[in-house]
Design a protein around this motif. Structure first.
Motif, PDB file in Angstrom:
ATOM      1  N   VAL A   2      12.115   5.799  -1.265  1.00  0.00           N
ATOM      2  CA  VAL A   2      11.131   6.772  -1.735  1.00  0.00           C
ATOM      3  C   VAL A   2      10.135   6.100  -2.679  1.00  0.00           C
ATOM      4  O   VAL A   2       8.919   6.345  -2.601  1.00  0.00           O
ATOM      5  CB  VAL A   2      11.829   7.958  -2.434  1.00  0.00           C
ATOM      6  N   ARG A   3      10.619   5.243  -3.571  1.00  0.00           N
ATOM      7  CA  ARG A   3       9.716   4.527  -4.490  1.00  0.00           C
ATOM      8  C   ARG A   3       8.746   3.651  -3.715  1.00  0.00           C
ATOM      9  O   ARG A   3       7.554   3.555  -4.054  1.00  0.00           O
ATOM     10  CB  ARG A   3      10.518   3.679  -5.479  1.00  0.00           C
ATOM     11  N   ILE A   4       9.236   2.986  -2.663  1.00  0.00           N
ATOM     12  CA  ILE A   4       8.371   2.134  -1.848  1.00  0.00           C
ATOM     13  C   ILE A   4       7.264   2.968  -1.203  1.00  0.00           C
ATOM     14  O   ILE A   4       6.089   2.575  -1.197  1.00  0.00           O
ATOM     15  CB  ILE A   4       9.189   1.404  -0.763  1.00  0.00           C
ATOM     16  N   ILE A   5       7.630   4.135  -0.667  1.00  0.00           N
ATOM     17  CA  ILE A   5       6.642   4.998  -0.017  1.00  0.00           C
ATOM     18  C   ILE A   5       5.595   5.472  -1.021  1.00  0.00           C
ATOM     19  O   ILE A   5       4.386   5.459  -0.748  1.00  0.00           O
ATOM     20  CB  ILE A   5       7.338   6.193   0.653  1.00  0.00           C
ATOM     21  N   ARG A   6       6.040   5.896  -2.200  1.00  0.00           N
ATOM     22  CA  ARG A   6       5.099   6.377  -3.208  1.00  0.00           C
ATOM     23  C   ARG A   6       4.152   5.263  -3.664  1.00  0.00           C
ATOM     24  O   ARG A   6       2.951   5.484  -3.833  1.00  0.00           O
ATOM     25  CB  ARG A   6       5.859   6.949  -4.409  1.00  0.00           C
ATOM     26  N   THR A   7       4.705   4.064  -3.863  1.00  0.00           N
ATOM     27  CA  THR A   7       3.864   2.935  -4.266  1.00  0.00           C
ATOM     28  C   THR A   7       2.850   2.597  -3.184  1.00  0.00           C
ATOM     29  O   THR A   7       1.681   2.336  -3.467  1.00  0.00           O
ATOM     30  CB  THR A   7       4.735   1.702  -4.575  1.00  0.00           C
ATOM     31  N   ALA A   8       3.298   2.607  -1.915  1.00  0.00           N
ATOM     32  CA  ALA A   8       2.389   2.327  -0.799  1.00  0.00           C
ATOM     33  C   ALA A   8       1.275   3.370  -0.734  1.00  0.00           C
ATOM     34  O   ALA A   8       0.109   3.030  -0.491  1.00  0.00           O
ATOM     35  CB  ALA A   8       3.166   2.297   0.517  1.00  0.00           C
ATOM     36  N   ASP A   9       1.611   4.630  -0.970  1.00  0.00           N
ATOM     37  CA  ASP A   9       0.602   5.688  -0.973  1.00  0.00           C
ATOM     38  C   ASP A   9      -0.455   5.430  -2.049  1.00  0.00           C
ATOM     39  O   ASP A   9      -1.660   5.599  -1.823  1.00  0.00           O
ATOM     40  CB  ASP A   9       1.253   7.053  -1.213  1.00  0.00           C
ATOM     41  N   GLU A  10       0.003   5.010  -3.246  1.00  0.00           N
ATOM     42  CA  GLU A  10      -0.929   4.723  -4.338  1.00  0.00           C
ATOM     43  C   GLU A  10      -1.842   3.552  -3.982  1.00  0.00           C
ATOM     44  O   GLU A  10      -3.050   3.589  -4.246  1.00  0.00           O
ATOM     45  CB  GLU A  10      -0.155   4.416  -5.613  1.00  0.00           C
ATOM     46  N   ARG A  11      -1.264   2.507  -3.385  1.00  0.00           N
ATOM     47  CA  ARG A  11      -2.061   1.329  -3.019  1.00  0.00           C
ATOM     48  C   ARG A  11      -3.108   1.690  -1.963  1.00  0.00           C
ATOM     49  O   ARG A  11      -4.255   1.241  -2.027  1.00  0.00           O
ATOM     50  CB  ARG A  11      -1.150   0.222  -2.473  1.00  0.00           C
ATOM     51  N   ILE A  12      -2.716   2.479  -0.983  1.00  0.00           N
ATOM     52  CA  ILE A  12      -3.656   2.882   0.064  1.00  0.00           C
ATOM     53  C   ILE A  12      -4.808   3.670  -0.531  1.00  0.00           C
ATOM     54  O   ILE A  12      -5.986   3.450  -0.197  1.00  0.00           O
ATOM     55  CB  ILE A  12      -2.929   3.707   1.148  1.00  0.00           C
ATOM     56  N   LEU A  13      -4.477   4.591  -1.435  1.00  0.00           N
ATOM     57  CA  LEU A  13      -5.514   5.390  -2.078  1.00  0.00           C
ATOM     58  C   LEU A  13      -6.445   4.513  -2.909  1.00  0.00           C
ATOM     59  O   LEU A  13      -7.673   4.686  -2.880  1.00  0.00           O
ATOM     60  CB  LEU A  13      -4.875   6.458  -2.975  1.00  0.00           C
ATOM     61  N   ASP A  14      -5.871   3.545  -3.645  1.00  0.00           N
ATOM     62  CA  ASP A  14      -6.696   2.638  -4.449  1.00  0.00           C
ATOM     63  C   ASP A  14      -7.662   1.848  -3.577  1.00  0.00           C
ATOM     64  O   ASP A  14      -8.851   1.715  -3.900  1.00  0.00           O
ATOM     65  CB  ASP A  14      -5.804   1.665  -5.231  1.00  0.00           C
ATOM     66  N   LEU A  15      -7.157   1.293  -2.466  1.00  0.00           N
ATOM     67  CA  LEU A  15      -8.003   0.482  -1.588  1.00  0.00           C
ATOM     68  C   LEU A  15      -9.105   1.307  -0.955  1.00  0.00           C
ATOM     69  O   LEU A  15     -10.203   0.819  -0.700  1.00  0.00           O
ATOM     70  CB  LEU A  15      -7.147  -0.180  -0.505  1.00  0.00           C
ATOM     71  N   ALA A  16      -8.824   2.583  -0.688  1.00  0.00           N
ATOM     72  CA  ALA A  16      -9.798   3.449  -0.027  1.00  0.00           C
ATOM     73  C   ALA A  16     -10.852   3.980  -0.983  1.00  0.00           C
ATOM     74  O   ALA A  16     -11.966   4.296  -0.559  1.00  0.00           O
ATOM     75  CB  ALA A  16      -9.083   4.612   0.648  1.00  0.00           C
ATOM     76  N   THR A  17     -10.527   4.082  -2.264  1.00  0.00           N
ATOM     77  CA  THR A  17     -11.436   4.781  -3.184  1.00  0.00           C
ATOM     78  C   THR A  17     -11.935   3.953  -4.356  1.00  0.00           C
ATOM     79  O   THR A  17     -12.885   4.362  -5.023  1.00  0.00           O
ATOM     80  CB  THR A  17     -10.731   6.034  -3.750  1.00  0.00           C
ATOM     81  N   LEU A  18     -11.310   2.809  -4.645  1.00  0.00           N
ATOM     82  CA  LEU A  18     -11.666   2.037  -5.828  1.00  0.00           C
ATOM     83  C   LEU A  18     -12.263   0.685  -5.477  1.00  0.00           C
ATOM     84  O   LEU A  18     -11.896   0.078  -4.478  1.00  0.00           O
ATOM     85  CB  LEU A  18     -10.434   1.816  -6.716  1.00  0.00           C
ATOM     86  N   GLY A  19     -13.172   0.216  -6.324  1.00  0.00           N
ATOM     87  CA  GLY A  19     -13.710  -1.123  -6.188  1.00  0.00           C
ATOM     88  C   GLY A  19     -12.771  -2.150  -6.793  1.00  0.00           C
ATOM     89  O   GLY A  19     -11.804  -1.808  -7.487  1.00  0.00           O
TER      90      GLY A  19
END
Length: 237
Positions: free
Chosen positions: A130-147
């Motif tokens: 579950v921690r891996i999934i949550r971390t992956a979700d955060e990374r995907i969101l960062d790559l999609a929305t942040l410089g």
């Protein structure tokens, strides 16, 4: 110290009886890896679970251009390799010894029996997934929305811990290398160097040996939100 006593320090195995630990220690294969040594490559066909009795390892992958992308650092008392042990597919990442390591390798068959016979251990594995999934979700969101500049600031915020000396203060210790931060933020070492230099110049952070002191966690978070998002994916007009 006996091998069973060493396994007793693994958080995953907490609560196992001494006799069960002795049996597991006998069934395990014991390894020693030197700093920088590759424990296994992505797509490796080994399927065991590795218990870190001593030392630290990095979970990394590499882009087509050879840039390292860091997923996690596994420390003493933790474990890795559970994905392939569960689904039987090749490894999804490379594992590299960050320090000299002593590791117990448990076969896929032994690990499977352990999950079936020890519900508490099975639940701890689920918690890690579950921690891996949550971390992956955060990374995907960062790559999609942040410089890239924003991602570097965000990584500093994620690494920051309360300063034990200064009330309301925050620090990063030990400070990762620029290359390690670049891997975590999916950017280049040069970009990290520019961002860190600017933060020092602006008085947002202060570097002392292996420690980075954050002047104001709130101001750094505000800065990360104000920075321009990346433009490389914006279609040309």
């Amino acid at each position: 110290m006996s091998t069973a006593s060493q396994l007793a320090k693994i958080a995953l195995l907490r609560g196992m009886s001494e006799s069960d630990l002795i049996d597991l220690a006998r069934a395990a294969r014991w390894h020693k890896f030197d700093e920088g040594e590759i424990i296994f490559d992505r797509q490796s066909d080994c399927r065991g679970v590795y218990l870190v009795v001593e030392g630290e390892v990095d979970v990394v992958n590499y882009s087509n251009q050879g840039r390292e992308i860091a997923y996690a650092r596994v420390k003493t008392g933790d474990f890795f390799g559970e994905l392939s042990a569960i689904d039987g597919l090749p490894r999804s990442a490379n594992i590299v010894a960050q320090t000299t390591c002593r590791i117990a390798e448990v076969s896929r068959e032994t690990f499977s029996e352990l999950l079936k016979s020890q519900p508490e251990i099975a639940f701890r594995v689920l918690e890690k997934l579950v921690r891996i999934i949550r971390t992956a979700d955060e990374r995907i969101l960062d790559l999609a929305t942040l410089g890239a500049h924003q991602r570097v600031c965000i990584e500093l915020l994620r690494l920051a811990k309360p300063d034990p000396v200064k009330p309301d203060g925050w620090l990063v210790y030990p400070m990762p290398t620029q290359a390690e931060i670049a891997a975590l933020a999916s950017t280049t070492r040069e970009t990290v160097a520019r961002v860190m230099g600017q933060l020092v110049e602006d008085g947002m952070i202060r570097k002392v040996h292996k420690t980075v002191y954050i002047g104001s966690r709130e101001k750094l978070a505000e800065l990360a939100q104000r920075l321009n998002p990346r433009r490389e994916d914006t279609p040309a007009r």
